[in-house]
Scaffold this active site. Sequence first.
Site, PDB file in Angstrom:
ATOM      1  N   HIS A 175      50.765  29.497  -9.762  1.00  0.00           N
ATOM      2  CA  HIS A 175      51.411  29.373  -8.441  1.00  0.00           C
ATOM      3  C   HIS A 175      52.456  28.286  -8.533  1.00  0.00           C
ATOM      4  CE1 HIS A 175      49.163  25.909  -6.839  1.00  0.00           C
ATOM      5  NE2 HIS A 175      48.399  26.429  -7.209  1.00  0.00           N
TER       6      HIS A 175
ATOM      7  N   ARG B 209      49.033  31.164  -2.250  1.00  0.00           N
ATOM      8  CA  ARG B 209      49.862  30.474  -2.737  1.00  0.00           C
ATOM      9  C   ARG B 209      50.161  31.317  -4.152  1.00  0.00           C
ATOM     10  NH1 ARG B 209      45.293  27.528  -2.551  1.00  0.00           N
ATOM     11  NH2 ARG B 209      44.404  26.345  -4.587  1.00  0.00           N
TER      12      ARG B 209
ATOM     13  N   GLU C 167      41.321  29.395  -7.431  1.00  0.00           N
ATOM     14  CA  GLU C 167      41.204  28.031  -8.030  1.00  0.00           C
ATOM     15  C   GLU C 167      39.644  27.363  -7.957  1.00  0.00           C
ATOM     16  OE1 GLU C 167      41.622  25.693  -9.855  1.00  0.00           O
ATOM     17  OE2 GLU C 167      43.404  24.787  -9.469  1.00  0.00           O
TER      18      GLU C 167
ATOM     19  N   HIS D 278      45.830  30.047 -10.779  1.00  0.00           N
ATOM     20  CA  HIS D 278      45.793  28.857 -10.380  1.00  0.00           C
ATOM     21  C   HIS D 278      45.380  27.647 -11.854  1.00  0.00           C
ATOM     22  CE1 HIS D 278      45.510  29.706  -6.197  1.00  0.00           C
ATOM     23  NE2 HIS D 278      44.921  30.945  -6.616  1.00  0.00           N
TER      24      HIS D 278
HETATM   25  O1  LIG Z   1      43.755  20.313  -6.232  1.00  0.00           O
HETATM   26  C1  LIG Z   1      43.639  21.381  -6.968  1.00  0.00           C
HETATM   27  O2  LIG Z   1      42.999  22.191  -6.628  1.00  0.00           O
HETATM   28  C2  LIG Z   1      43.985  21.352  -8.501  1.00  0.00           C
HETATM   29  C3  LIG Z   1      45.123  22.192  -8.738  1.00  0.00           C
HETATM   30  O3  LIG Z   1      46.282  21.516  -7.812  1.00  0.00           O
HETATM   31  O4  LIG Z   1      43.960  19.905  -8.714  1.00  0.00           O
HETATM   32  P1  LIG Z   1      43.740  19.589 -10.164  1.00  0.00           P
HETATM   33  O5  LIG Z   1      45.000  19.608 -11.016  1.00  0.00           O
HETATM   34  O6  LIG Z   1      43.319  17.995 -10.161  1.00  0.00           O
HETATM   35  O7  LIG Z   1      42.664  20.538 -11.006  1.00  0.00           O
END
Ligand SMILES: O=C(O)[C@@H](CO)OP(=O)(O)O
Length: 332
Positions: free
Chosen positions: A91, A140, A194, A264
């Site tokens: 996204h 998102r 995610e 994600h």
């Molecule tokens: O905050 C989150 O959900 C993820 C993606 O933005 O972060 P990270 O890159 O630390 O896995």
Amino acid sequence: MGTLQSNRLLNNASAHHEFGNVSVKFVPKCFKLNIELSRNRSYGSGKKNFGLIQASASQTSVIDPVLSPSNNGTSDSRKKSNEAALILIRHGESLWNEKNLFTGCVDVPLTKKGVEEAIEAGKRISNIPVDMIYTSALIRAQMTAMLAMTQHRRRKVPIIMHNESEQARAWSQIFSEDTMKQSIPVITAWQLNERMYGELQGLNKQETADRYGKEQVHVWRRSYDIPPPNGESLEMCAQRAVAYFKDHIEPQLQSGKNVMIAAHGNSLRSIIMYLDKLTSQEVISLELSTGIPMLYIFKEGKFIRRGSPVGSNRGWSLCLYKEFSSIQAKVR
Ligand SMILES: O=C(O)[C@@H](CO)OP(=O)(O)O
């Protein structure tokens, strides 16, 4: 967030999934119809079907775009049989990316920059025929998919399939085969969400590093099998995301459909780990930028990484993976 709350979140999500499967619509009893299962493929001149259940003669048809993969329908005359394109898009920038907050399963929309990134991603893939779209259950990813499709040359309409209840299914039926041909089914699946970040969700990444140490936060963010407090490790995220990919998306590719997935950073990292056969060590250094599409060709049961489509007016031109700045993984 405590464990109980986290479990509830996952349970709710899983309830959504139970109704999210491939399905065939019911024909209303009031019509006596001669139903046939069309397996025709029509290539070229924009003709296409999804492998529809059609009702003959003057009666209304009840058409479901999301049929089992054996009811094949693909779009592109140039496409060799048993080849399919797989597009992955993380996204665009979200409001919490902008604020540098751990987001995980919190459902945060895109920023203006994220909207622009999604539109730009759409330009890059605008020449690639898309037969089906999969997104996570989070806004998102859904915004990104929809905004990207506004740029598509074929001008087909992406339509979210509502399978959460019989009523939702019945009330969102489409009764015109022609309209269906101009549509792209969009399947939402919580399994593509995610990685659930547990008690880090909503915390500032820099402040968390200041408090717990940079190394500890790096372990929480990028190690393969160590979860953040009450959250999912990448391994746990992979268990549901890759299983969904294998069970639901791969069969569509096998049947020759071109598929786009908008998801994600971590759910896509786990899927790329599977596609590229990365080790748990190699996946640690895999980073995905927001809003950059990645293209794979699925051929004879194998995924061939083709990098990122480079623009709307250059056809299928592709840049090499090593030139593809959004992925810093080791080039294999
Ligand atoms: O905050 C989150 O959900 C993820 C993606 O933005 O972060 P990270 O890159 O630390 O896995």
